[in-house]
Design an enzyme around this catalytic site. Sequence first.
Site, PDB file in Angstrom:
ATOM      1  N   SER A  15      20.206   3.670   0.130  1.00 26.31           N
ATOM      2  CA  SER A  15      20.615   3.879  -1.260  1.00 26.31           C
ATOM      3  C   SER A  15      19.562   4.726  -1.946  1.00 26.31           C
ATOM      4  O   SER A  15      18.387   4.719  -1.542  1.00 26.31           O
ATOM      5  CB  SER A  15      20.760   2.540  -1.983  1.00 26.31           C
ATOM      6  N   TYR A  28      17.652  -5.762  -4.469  1.00 26.75           N
ATOM      7  CA  TYR A  28      18.431  -4.726  -3.790  1.00 26.75           C
ATOM      8  C   TYR A  28      17.559  -3.506  -3.517  1.00 26.75           C
ATOM      9  O   TYR A  28      17.584  -2.938  -2.420  1.00 26.75           O
ATOM     10  CB  TYR A  28      19.637  -4.344  -4.649  1.00 26.75           C
TER      11      TYR A  28
END
Length: 253
Positions: free
Chosen positions: A144, A158
């Site tokens: 990501s 995350y």
Amino acid sequence: MPARFTDRTVLVTGAGTGLGRAVALAFAAEGAKVVVSGRSAATLDETALLIEALGGTAAVVTADVSRAEDTRRLVRETVETFGGLDVAVNNAGVFRGGASAADFPLEDWHTLLDTNVTGVLHSLQAEIAHMRAHGGGAIVNVSSNLGPHVRIPGVFGYQVSKAAVSAMTRAAALDHIAEGVRINAVSPGASESAMSLRPGETEAERAVRMKDESPLGRISTASEVAAAVLYLASEDAGSVVGADLVIDGGVSA
């Protein structure tokens, strides 16, 4: 465009929805035999049906990447079904957000690490074990932009998990390129996926928000992310090793 993956076997984890499904469909459109994997048989069956409706070849194998025995079985069943494993895309992941480092729930922390970090390690170990014994292959990990390339408040766990995926990709790439296993990553930003929606947000509201948040002024399409994955997995990227290709419309530029 020529079919770059004709007669190649491709494994995609997290292929039941979103980017994983788009990646699986893109590989099938270029001639690959695709094994779609994830925890939900129902959504995987839908992906397989979409592939077959386009004239492609697909097989479904349910697996939980947080369990090492599942990833070993996944690779074994892939090889038994299609005779080998040429490309693997480690896309399975989960999102937990909404808390700072000091307040991050330990249950969410363990969930993120078990799937996003240890799950990628389990997948890599099973895939590399086969590939290095059978002439090599290509692996693409889905990371990501959040974590490795840009940080925002309130997404602590995350971001840490995805930074680990980027570091793991680079380290594993150096370890195994001499064995013919080429490993890279893609790092999407906000894209055509439910994960990029804020709680209660509609797709239309997301589009308005992204006009201000992205230099490009929009999210990335699933097909744009899939195209990057296919490039890294293809012979066109034969000298690309340990790269982390960011696809976020300039957010982290």
